[in-house]
Design a protein around this motif. Sequence first.
Motif, PDB file in Angstrom:
ATOM      1  N   TRP A  60       0.856  -1.175   0.000  1.00 23.08           N
ATOM      2  CA  TRP A  60       0.000   0.000   0.000  1.00 23.08           C
ATOM      3  C   TRP A  60       0.895   1.230   0.000  1.00 23.08           C
ATOM      4  O   TRP A  60       2.024   1.193   0.443  1.00 23.08           O
ATOM      5  CB  TRP A  60      -0.888   0.035   1.231  1.00 23.08           C
ATOM      6  CG  TRP A  60      -1.864  -1.108   1.326  1.00 23.08           C
ATOM      7  CD1 TRP A  60      -2.388  -1.839   0.313  1.00 23.08           C
ATOM      8  CD2 TRP A  60      -2.418  -1.642   2.530  1.00 23.08           C
ATOM      9  NE1 TRP A  60      -3.243  -2.789   0.806  1.00 23.08           N
ATOM     10  CE2 TRP A  60      -3.285  -2.690   2.168  1.00 23.08           C
ATOM     11  CE3 TRP A  60      -2.285  -1.341   3.879  1.00 23.08           C
ATOM     12  CZ2 TRP A  60      -3.997  -3.421   3.094  1.00 23.08           C
ATOM     13  CZ3 TRP A  60      -3.000  -2.061   4.802  1.00 23.08           C
ATOM     14  CH2 TRP A  60      -3.853  -3.090   4.409  1.00 23.08           C
ATOM     15  N   ARG A  61       0.369   2.322  -0.487  1.00 20.96           N
ATOM     16  CA  ARG A  61       1.146   3.560  -0.487  1.00 20.96           C
ATOM     17  C   ARG A  61       1.224   4.094   0.933  1.00 20.96           C
ATOM     18  O   ARG A  61       0.231   4.145   1.646  1.00 20.96           O
ATOM     19  CB  ARG A  61       0.473   4.593  -1.391  1.00 20.96           C
ATOM     20  CG  ARG A  61       1.284   5.888  -1.447  1.00 20.96           C
ATOM     21  CD  ARG A  61       0.755   6.853  -2.439  1.00 20.96           C
ATOM     22  NE  ARG A  61       1.327   8.150  -2.551  1.00 20.96           N
ATOM     23  CZ  ARG A  61       2.204   8.772  -1.810  1.00 20.96           C
ATOM     24  NH1 ARG A  61       2.712   8.210  -0.781  1.00 20.96           N
ATOM     25  NH2 ARG A  61       2.615   9.999  -2.063  1.00 20.96           N
ATOM     26  N   VAL A  62       2.417   4.491   1.341  1.00 18.82           N
ATOM     27  CA  VAL A  62       2.633   5.079   2.664  1.00 18.82           C
ATOM     28  C   VAL A  62       3.073   6.525   2.459  1.00 18.82           C
ATOM     29  O   VAL A  62       4.023   6.796   1.724  1.00 18.82           O
ATOM     30  CB  VAL A  62       3.716   4.303   3.458  1.00 18.82           C
ATOM     31  CG1 VAL A  62       3.877   4.903   4.842  1.00 18.82           C
ATOM     32  CG2 VAL A  62       3.384   2.824   3.535  1.00 18.82           C
ATOM     33  N   SER A  63       2.376   7.422   3.105  1.00 20.77           N
ATOM     34  CA  SER A  63       2.694   8.843   2.985  1.00 20.77           C
ATOM     35  C   SER A  63       4.074   9.141   3.568  1.00 20.77           C
ATOM     36  O   SER A  63       4.450   8.594   4.605  1.00 20.77           O
ATOM     37  CB  SER A  63       1.640   9.653   3.740  1.00 20.77           C
ATOM     38  OG  SER A  63       2.023  11.000   3.833  1.00 20.77           O
ATOM     39  N   PRO A  64       4.825  10.016   2.921  1.00 25.47           N
ATOM     40  CA  PRO A  64       6.109  10.434   3.494  1.00 25.47           C
ATOM     41  C   PRO A  64       5.941  11.064   4.879  1.00 25.47           C
ATOM     42  O   PRO A  64       6.849  11.006   5.702  1.00 25.47           O
ATOM     43  CB  PRO A  64       6.645  11.462   2.500  1.00 25.47           C
ATOM     44  CG  PRO A  64       5.893  11.250   1.244  1.00 25.47           C
ATOM     45  CD  PRO A  64       4.587  10.631   1.609  1.00 25.47           C
ATOM     46  N   VAL A  65       4.780  11.644   5.143  1.00 27.16           N
ATOM     47  CA  VAL A  65       4.519  12.247   6.452  1.00 27.16           C
ATOM     48  C   VAL A  65       4.640  11.190   7.555  1.00 27.16           C
ATOM     49  O   VAL A  65       5.166  11.458   8.634  1.00 27.16           O
ATOM     50  CB  VAL A  65       3.115  12.909   6.477  1.00 27.16           C
ATOM     51  CG1 VAL A  65       2.744  13.376   7.864  1.00 27.16           C
ATOM     52  CG2 VAL A  65       3.057  14.055   5.486  1.00 27.16           C
ATOM     53  N   THR A  66       4.195   9.970   7.283  1.00 26.97           N
ATOM     54  CA  THR A  66       4.285   8.895   8.273  1.00 26.97           C
ATOM     55  C   THR A  66       5.736   8.585   8.595  1.00 26.97           C
ATOM     56  O   THR A  66       6.118   8.467   9.762  1.00 26.97           O
ATOM     57  CB  THR A  66       3.571   7.628   7.744  1.00 26.97           C
ATOM     58  OG1 THR A  66       2.202   7.952   7.466  1.00 26.97           O
ATOM     59  CG2 THR A  66       3.645   6.496   8.750  1.00 26.97           C
ATOM     60  N   TRP A  67       6.562   8.451   7.560  1.00 30.82           N
ATOM     61  CA  TRP A  67       7.980   8.140   7.774  1.00 30.82           C
ATOM     62  C   TRP A  67       8.696   9.286   8.489  1.00 30.82           C
ATOM     63  O   TRP A  67       9.492   9.059   9.409  1.00 30.82           O
ATOM     64  CB  TRP A  67       8.673   7.847   6.449  1.00 30.82           C
ATOM     65  CG  TRP A  67       8.128   6.673   5.713  1.00 30.82           C
ATOM     66  CD1 TRP A  67       7.539   6.692   4.472  1.00 30.82           C
ATOM     67  CD2 TRP A  67       8.126   5.297   6.119  1.00 30.82           C
ATOM     68  NE1 TRP A  67       7.177   5.419   4.111  1.00 30.82           N
ATOM     69  CE2 TRP A  67       7.525   4.547   5.096  1.00 30.82           C
ATOM     70  CE3 TRP A  67       8.565   4.636   7.269  1.00 30.82           C
ATOM     71  CZ2 TRP A  67       7.354   3.170   5.182  1.00 30.82           C
ATOM     72  CZ3 TRP A  67       8.393   3.258   7.353  1.00 30.82           C
ATOM     73  CH2 TRP A  67       7.799   2.541   6.320  1.00 30.82           C
ATOM     74  N   ILE A  68       8.422  10.518   8.069  1.00 31.12           N
ATOM     75  CA  ILE A  68       9.088  11.681   8.655  1.00 31.12           C
ATOM     76  C   ILE A  68       8.681  11.847  10.123  1.00 31.12           C
ATOM     77  O   ILE A  68       9.535  12.034  10.994  1.00 31.12           O
ATOM     78  CB  ILE A  68       8.781  12.955   7.838  1.00 31.12           C
ATOM     79  CG1 ILE A  68       9.433  12.851   6.456  1.00 31.12           C
ATOM     80  CG2 ILE A  68       9.235  14.206   8.579  1.00 31.12           C
ATOM     81  CD1 ILE A  68       8.962  13.896   5.466  1.00 31.12           C
ATOM     82  N   ALA A  69       7.384  11.772  10.396  1.00 29.02           N
ATOM     83  CA  ALA A  69       6.902  11.935  11.770  1.00 29.02           C
ATOM     84  C   ALA A  69       7.414  10.811  12.669  1.00 29.02           C
ATOM     85  O   ALA A  69       7.811  11.055  13.813  1.00 29.02           O
ATOM     86  CB  ALA A  69       5.382  11.988  11.792  1.00 29.02           C
ATOM     87  N   GLY A  70       7.420   9.584  12.164  1.00 23.00           N
ATOM     88  CA  GLY A  70       7.949   8.465  12.944  1.00 23.00           C
ATOM     89  C   GLY A  70       9.425   8.644  13.266  1.00 23.00           C
ATOM     90  O   GLY A  70       9.873   8.363  14.381  1.00 23.00           O
ATOM     91  N   THR A  71      10.171   9.135  12.302  1.00 26.66           N
ATOM     92  CA  THR A  71      11.597   9.379  12.513  1.00 26.66           C
ATOM     93  C   THR A  71      11.818  10.507  13.519  1.00 26.66           C
ATOM     94  O   THR A  71      12.699  10.414  14.393  1.00 26.66           O
ATOM     95  CB  THR A  71      12.287   9.709  11.175  1.00 26.66           C
ATOM     96  OG1 THR A  71      12.071   8.619  10.270  1.00 26.66           O
ATOM     97  CG2 THR A  71      13.772   9.928  11.363  1.00 26.66           C
ATOM     98  N   ILE A  72      11.020  11.562  13.426  1.00 23.44           N
ATOM     99  CA  ILE A  72      11.107  12.654  14.401  1.00 23.44           C
ATOM    100  C   ILE A  72      10.826  12.130  15.804  1.00 23.44           C
ATOM    101  O   ILE A  72      11.548  12.443  16.756  1.00 23.44           O
ATOM    102  CB  ILE A  72      10.145  13.806  14.035  1.00 23.44           C
ATOM    103  CG1 ILE A  72      10.634  14.535  12.785  1.00 23.44           C
ATOM    104  CG2 ILE A  72       9.984  14.785  15.203  1.00 23.44           C
ATOM    105  CD1 ILE A  72       9.638  15.524  12.211  1.00 23.44           C
ATOM    106  N   MET A  73       9.803  11.311  15.936  1.00 25.36           N
ATOM    107  CA  MET A  73       9.471  10.743  17.248  1.00 25.36           C
ATOM    108  C   MET A  73      10.615   9.892  17.788  1.00 25.36           C
ATOM    109  O   MET A  73      10.958   9.963  18.967  1.00 25.36           O
ATOM    110  CB  MET A  73       8.208   9.875  17.168  1.00 25.36           C
ATOM    111  CG  MET A  73       6.951  10.610  16.840  1.00 25.36           C
ATOM    112  SD  MET A  73       6.427  11.685  18.171  1.00 25.36           S
ATOM    113  CE  MET A  73       7.013  13.236  17.561  1.00 25.36           C
ATOM    114  N   LEU A  74      11.224   9.090  16.911  1.00 28.91           N
ATOM    115  CA  LEU A  74      12.345   8.243  17.329  1.00 28.91           C
ATOM    116  C   LEU A  74      13.533   9.100  17.776  1.00 28.91           C
ATOM    117  O   LEU A  74      14.164   8.817  18.802  1.00 28.91           O
ATOM    118  CB  LEU A  74      12.755   7.311  16.188  1.00 28.91           C
ATOM    119  CG  LEU A  74      13.829   6.278  16.516  1.00 28.91           C
ATOM    120  CD1 LEU A  74      13.380   5.360  17.636  1.00 28.91           C
ATOM    121  CD2 LEU A  74      14.174   5.478  15.265  1.00 28.91           C
ATOM    122  N   LEU A  75      13.808  10.165  17.041  1.00 29.62           N
ATOM    123  CA  LEU A  75      14.907  11.063  17.416  1.00 29.62           C
ATOM    124  C   LEU A  75      14.634  11.756  18.752  1.00 29.62           C
ATOM    125  O   LEU A  75      15.540  11.891  19.586  1.00 29.62           O
ATOM    126  CB  LEU A  75      15.149  12.096  16.318  1.00 29.62           C
ATOM    127  CG  LEU A  75      15.734  11.555  15.012  1.00 29.62           C
ATOM    128  CD1 LEU A  75      15.759  12.653  13.953  1.00 29.62           C
ATOM    129  CD2 LEU A  75      17.120  10.983  15.238  1.00 29.62           C
TER     130      LEU A  75
END
Length: 110
Positions: A60-75
């Motif tokens: 399925w298509r995953v929005s770049p917002v999901t990846w960016i926000a998840g990475t921000i949360m991890l950082l």
Amino acid sequence: MARRKSDDEARAERLTWFLLVLIFAVLYIIPEQSIPNWIVPMTGAVILLGSGVYQYTKRWRVSPVTWIAGTIMLLLAMVNIYVNQNQDFLGLVLLVFAGVIGMGILTGET
């Protein structure tokens, strides 16, 4: 022309949003200062990145917002764990979660 999402794909996205909101519902119930500062951003990272990986494995298509926000949360969680345990990122985490949900509503993707 935008492609139509399957019911399963839409359900996975709604579940992601629900879990993000649930974090703050649980925080409202739990007494203040009873959990470490890194728990909320790490939980958000697990939900967002986990959702992204799940959707990606289903092709399925995953929005770049999901990846960016998840990475921000991890950082943010890593900063809390390794750099400054006393830094409270709760307000920033709330803004990121609201941004993910808002962008999902506007674009129809999460």
